[in-house]
Scaffold this active site. Structure first.
Site, mmCIF file in Angstrom:
data_model
loop_
_atom_site.group_PDB
_atom_site.id
_atom_site.type_symbol
_atom_site.label_atom_id
_atom_site.label_comp_id
_atom_site.label_asym_id
_atom_site.label_seq_id
_atom_site.Cartn_x
_atom_site.Cartn_y
_atom_site.Cartn_z
ATOM 1 N N GLU A 1 5.486 -13.061 5.005
ATOM 2 C CA GLU A 1 5.063 -14.255 4.057
ATOM 3 C C GLU A 1 3.776 -14.281 3.669
ATOM 4 O O GLU A 1 3.146 -15.150 3.292
ATOM 5 C CB GLU A 1 5.549 -15.457 4.708
ATOM 6 C CG GLU A 1 5.922 -16.485 3.749
ATOM 7 C CD GLU A 1 7.287 -16.899 3.406
ATOM 8 O OE1 GLU A 1 8.284 -16.294 4.302
ATOM 9 O OE2 GLU A 1 7.651 -17.473 2.438
ATOM 10 N N GLN B 1 -13.764 -25.710 35.095
ATOM 11 C CA GLN B 1 -14.400 -25.780 33.742
ATOM 12 C C GLN B 1 -13.748 -24.550 32.738
ATOM 13 O O GLN B 1 -13.455 -24.923 31.608
ATOM 14 C CB GLN B 1 -15.889 -25.959 33.664
ATOM 15 C CG GLN B 1 -16.348 -26.162 32.276
ATOM 16 C CD GLN B 1 -17.833 -26.170 32.438
ATOM 17 O OE1 GLN B 1 -18.533 -25.005 32.781
ATOM 18 N NE2 GLN B 1 -18.693 -27.256 32.192
ATOM 19 N N ILE C 1 13.399 -6.191 5.889
ATOM 20 C CA ILE C 1 14.219 -7.508 5.462
ATOM 21 C C ILE C 1 14.925 -8.291 6.865
ATOM 22 O O ILE C 1 15.552 -7.894 7.638
ATOM 23 C CB ILE C 1 15.234 -7.009 4.479
ATOM 24 C CG1 ILE C 1 14.835 -6.130 3.441
ATOM 25 C CG2 ILE C 1 15.931 -8.384 4.041
ATOM 26 C CD1 ILE C 1 13.458 -6.810 2.758
ATOM 27 N N ALA D 1 15.452 -10.159 0.020
ATOM 28 C CA ALA D 1 14.996 -8.655 -0.072
ATOM 29 C C ALA D 1 14.153 -8.466 -1.136
ATOM 30 O O ALA D 1 14.424 -8.216 -2.366
ATOM 31 C CB ALA D 1 16.079 -7.525 -0.126
ATOM 32 N N LEU D 2 12.743 -8.422 -0.892
ATOM 33 C CA LEU D 2 11.555 -8.172 -1.768
ATOM 34 C C LEU D 2 10.825 -6.925 -1.468
ATOM 35 O O LEU D 2 10.474 -6.121 -2.314
ATOM 36 C CB LEU D 2 10.810 -9.370 -1.955
ATOM 37 C CG LEU D 2 9.553 -9.129 -3.045
ATOM 38 C CD1 LEU D 2 9.758 -8.940 -4.328
ATOM 39 C CD2 LEU D 2 8.523 -10.471 -2.951
ATOM 40 N N THR D 3 10.413 -6.871 -0.170
ATOM 41 C CA THR D 3 9.640 -5.777 0.137
ATOM 42 C C THR D 3 10.048 -4.560 -0.055
ATOM 43 O O THR D 3 10.972 -4.249 0.551
ATOM 44 C CB THR D 3 9.135 -6.151 1.605
ATOM 45 O OG1 THR D 3 8.474 -7.440 1.652
ATOM 46 C CG2 THR D 3 7.942 -5.110 2.075
ATOM 47 N N PRO E 1 8.920 0.000 0.657
ATOM 48 C CA PRO E 1 8.220 0.964 1.398
ATOM 49 C C PRO E 1 6.865 0.994 0.632
ATOM 50 O O PRO E 1 5.643 1.220 1.382
ATOM 51 C CB PRO E 1 8.761 2.187 1.471
ATOM 52 C CG PRO E 1 10.336 2.069 1.426
ATOM 53 C CD PRO E 1 10.374 0.765 0.554
HETATM 54 C C1 LIG Z 1 8.264 -10.431 10.908
HETATM 55 C C2 LIG Z 1 8.249 -9.977 9.348
HETATM 56 C C3 LIG Z 1 9.406 -10.463 8.541
HETATM 57 C C4 LIG Z 1 9.505 -10.046 7.119
HETATM 58 N N1 LIG Z 1 10.677 -10.343 6.409
HETATM 59 C C5 LIG Z 1 10.993 -10.103 5.216
HETATM 60 C C6 LIG Z 1 11.849 -10.211 4.606
HETATM 61 O O1 LIG Z 1 12.783 -11.251 5.041
HETATM 62 N N2 LIG Z 1 12.048 -10.001 3.166
HETATM 63 C C7 LIG Z 1 11.071 -9.286 2.656
HETATM 64 O O2 LIG Z 1 10.984 -9.047 1.357
HETATM 65 N N3 LIG Z 1 9.795 -8.749 3.346
HETATM 66 C C8 LIG Z 1 9.822 -9.323 4.590
HETATM 67 N N4 LIG Z 1 8.487 -8.845 5.108
HETATM 68 C C9 LIG Z 1 7.683 -7.915 4.644
HETATM 69 C C10 LIG Z 1 6.388 -8.660 4.321
HETATM 70 O O3 LIG Z 1 6.520 -9.595 3.387
HETATM 71 C C11 LIG Z 1 5.294 -7.503 4.184
HETATM 72 O O4 LIG Z 1 4.997 -6.779 5.689
HETATM 73 C C12 LIG Z 1 4.072 -8.166 3.851
HETATM 74 O O5 LIG Z 1 4.069 -8.718 2.513
HETATM 75 C C13 LIG Z 1 2.817 -7.117 3.904
HETATM 76 O O6 LIG Z 1 3.212 -5.764 3.407
HETATM 77 P P1 LIG Z 1 3.036 -4.585 4.180
HETATM 78 O O7 LIG Z 1 3.841 -4.536 5.619
HETATM 79 O O8 LIG Z 1 3.707 -3.539 3.250
HETATM 80 O O9 LIG Z 1 1.387 -4.382 4.482
HETATM 81 P P2 LIG Z 1 0.421 -3.853 3.393
HETATM 82 O O10 LIG Z 1 0.679 -4.277 2.282
HETATM 83 O O11 LIG Z 1 0.168 -2.281 3.309
HETATM 84 O O12 LIG Z 1 -0.604 -4.383 3.907
HETATM 85 C C14 LIG Z 1 -1.290 -3.749 5.331
HETATM 86 C C15 LIG Z 1 -2.838 -4.486 5.574
HETATM 87 O O13 LIG Z 1 -3.659 -4.485 4.552
HETATM 88 C C16 LIG Z 1 -3.888 -5.685 4.040
HETATM 89 N N5 LIG Z 1 -4.086 -5.618 2.828
HETATM 90 C C17 LIG Z 1 -3.244 -5.355 1.957
HETATM 91 N N6 LIG Z 1 -3.918 -5.218 0.475
HETATM 92 C C18 LIG Z 1 -5.291 -5.844 0.724
HETATM 93 C C19 LIG Z 1 -6.275 -6.091 -0.045
HETATM 94 N N7 LIG Z 1 -6.252 -5.887 -1.397
HETATM 95 N N8 LIG Z 1 -7.481 -6.538 0.600
HETATM 96 C C20 LIG Z 1 -7.481 -6.524 1.836
HETATM 97 N N9 LIG Z 1 -6.511 -6.395 2.559
HETATM 98 C C21 LIG Z 1 -5.386 -5.903 2.278
HETATM 99 C C22 LIG Z 1 -2.723 -6.411 4.478
HETATM 100 O O14 LIG Z 1 -3.285 -7.906 4.625
HETATM 101 C C23 LIG Z 1 -2.412 -6.057 5.854
HETATM 102 O O15 LIG Z 1 -3.220 -6.422 6.932
HETATM 103 C C24 LIG Z 1 8.481 -9.216 6.516
HETATM 104 C C25 LIG Z 1 7.414 -8.890 7.340
HETATM 105 C C26 LIG Z 1 7.255 -9.260 8.670
HETATM 106 C C27 LIG Z 1 6.080 -8.868 9.545
#
Ligand SMILES: Cc1cc2nc3c(=O)[nH]c(=O)nc-3n(C[C@H](O)[C@H](O)[C@H](O)COP(=O)(O)OP(=O)(O)OC[C@H]3O[C@@H](n4cnc5c(N)ncnc54)[C@H](O)[C@@H]3O)c2cc1C
Length: 400
Positions: free
Chosen positions: A381, A297, A174, A141-143, A145
């Site tokens: 990831e 084709q 998570i 658990a890292l992510t 809101p």
């Molecule tokens: C299937 C799945 C499993 C997951 N499992 C886990 C887990 O087990 N544990 C955990 O901790 N997290 C988990 N996550 C969370 C995941 O790490 C985050 O969803 C991810 O890091 C993106 O964060 P966010 O969803 O808040 O999107 P945001 O950070 O809000 O980004 C939204 C969009 O904007 C883009 N963006 C963001 N910043 C920039 C920038 N500076 N320049 C250009 N584009 C940008 C991003 O690439 C994305 O396309 C999971 C996510 C998914 C989809």
């Protein structure tokens, strides 16, 4: 000889570079994995698709074959294998269903590796035997809101109290937290230093007072993979629950970054391989306007493009894995693999649906499930944009 030339490109059918010939022991392992996946996992995948649940027999079955302990060091009861064999396992399992690669991470993912390398004897004794036997599950658990791509915006705090720490905050998305017996939770322990030495990793058992799973989301992918929201309200964990040193949490996560990205790359390769295989078979058997699709084709070009992209993904990924296992610094090589493979499998899955026509979108056939599942890999990831950002920064700083 260049690094790429060191791999033998003779395909298993002797013609195409889609199947890179690996060293003998890896080829043997791949053959055993293929057999195991086809014989044991495919029937389970059908149950997963029909019920949205993981059959109880799955983890013990993987444990029995040693698949949950291959990456852990010998000192803790594992087989001490490198990243390449581990990723090959994820590739083969993913040919059947992504859930099998996901749960195989119980023995090779960030949490077990961090406990094995940096945990206390007590932590190793408490968690590792169960993970390797398939009787315990874990989650990471890292992510949060307000902290996704930008982890430095993290808010979850752990404050020192007598004999332990009080955790407060919220995590979301998570994977498999709903099924986990314990989690590794990242929390800020020094607000001044934050991600530069101010984040620590805590092992939190399911049922700990003050820790609750407050929401479970299913996604556009298979129902069996759920993402949870976690809430911590004055959740007390003892001093002995910190993994590594206080403040070392982010470093532990960074240590496993390459593993995670390479694992996803190989899962994408496995799924693409299977989708192309299904597409070839369908195009040969489906007749329209008096001829098999394979003679058209428009269909041939889709097959060709997918095969070329798969071959490219394998060459890049296997070469990177080889360098990692030789202890070389690969820079942002794992980001390149994760970016290319996750986008490649998206295109391959899209073409597979098109080639299958109606069969590509009905739920009774697995092409549509692959199509939905592969979409996750461009976000989790580290999303594609973040991988591009890391690669570009590396290029600008260090050149090619
Ligand atoms: C299937 C799945 C499993 C997951 N499992 C886990 C887990 O087990 N544990 C955990 O901790 N997290 C988990 N996550 C969370 C995941 O790490 C985050 O969803 C991810 O890091 C993106 O964060 P966010 O969803 O808040 O999107 P945001 O950070 O809000 O980004 C939204 C969009 O904007 C883009 N963006 C963001 N910043 C920039 C920038 N500076 N320049 C250009 N584009 C940008 C991003 O690439 C994305 O396309 C999971 C996510 C998914 C989809």
């Amino acid at each position: 000889m260049t690094p790429l030339e060191s791999l033998n490109y003779a395909g298993t059918n002797g013609r195409l570079p889609v199947h890179i010939e690996l060293p003998h022991e890896l080829e043997q392992m791949r053959a055993a994995l293929r057999k195991f996946t086809d014989r044991e996992l495919e029937p389970l995948a059908k149950i997963v698709d029909a019920t949205g649940e993981l059959p109880a027999a799955t983890l013990p079955l993987l444990a029995e074959q040693g698949y949950l302990s291959m990456r852990l060091p010998e000192g803790v009861g594992g087989a001490g294998m490198g990243l390449f064999p581990y990723c090959l396992m994820l590739e083969e399992f993913s040919r059947s269903h992504r859930i099998f690669a996901l749960i195989a991470g119980a023995g090779g993912g960030l949490t077990p590796i961090a406990i094995a390398k940096h945990g206390t004897d007590e932590q190793r004794r408490k968690y590792l035997p169960g993970l390797m036997a398939g009787t315990l599950r874990t989650a990471f658990a890292l992510t949060e809101p307000e902290a996704g791509s930008d982890n430095s915006a993290m808010k979850t705090r752990a404050e020192k109290t007598r004999g332990g720490w009080l955790i407060n905050g919220r995590k979301h998305y998570i994977t498999s937290a709903d099924a986990a017996d314990f989690l590794m939770v990242m929390a800020i322990t020094d607000p001044e230093k934050r991600t530069r030495g101010g984040v620590s990793a805590f092992l939190v058992d399911r049922g700990t007072l003050g820790f609750q799973i407050t929401r479970v989301d299913t996604t556009m992918g298979s129902a069996v993979v759920k993402l949870s929201e976690l809430t911590f309200e004055n959740c007390f964990v003892p001093d002995g629950s910190v993994v590594g040193n206080v403040g070392q949490g982010f470093d532990l996560a960074k240590e496993s970054l390459n593993d995670g990205r390479m694992g996803i790359s190989c899962s994408c390769i496995g799924m693409a391989d299977r989708l192309i295989e299904m597409s070839i078979a369908h195009s040969k058997s489906r007749v329209t306007f008096g001829k098999p699709l394979a003679e058209r084709q428009a269909i041939q070009w889709m097959l060709a493009d997918s095969a070329v992209e798969l071959a490219t993904a394998r060459a890049l990924t296997y070469e990177t894995l080889r360098q990692i296992d030789e202890g070389k610094d690969i820079g942002t090589g794992a980001s390149m693999c994760k970016l290319y493979c996750s986008e490649m499998v998206g295109r391959v899955a899209d073409r597979a649906v098109q080639i299958h026509g109606g069969m590509g979108i009905v739920k009774s056939y697995s092409v549509e499930r692959f199509y939905r599942d592969v979409r996750h890999y461009r976000i989790g990831e580290g999303a594609s944009e973040i991988q591009r950002m890391l690669i570009a920064r590396d290029l600008i700083k260090n050149g090619l």
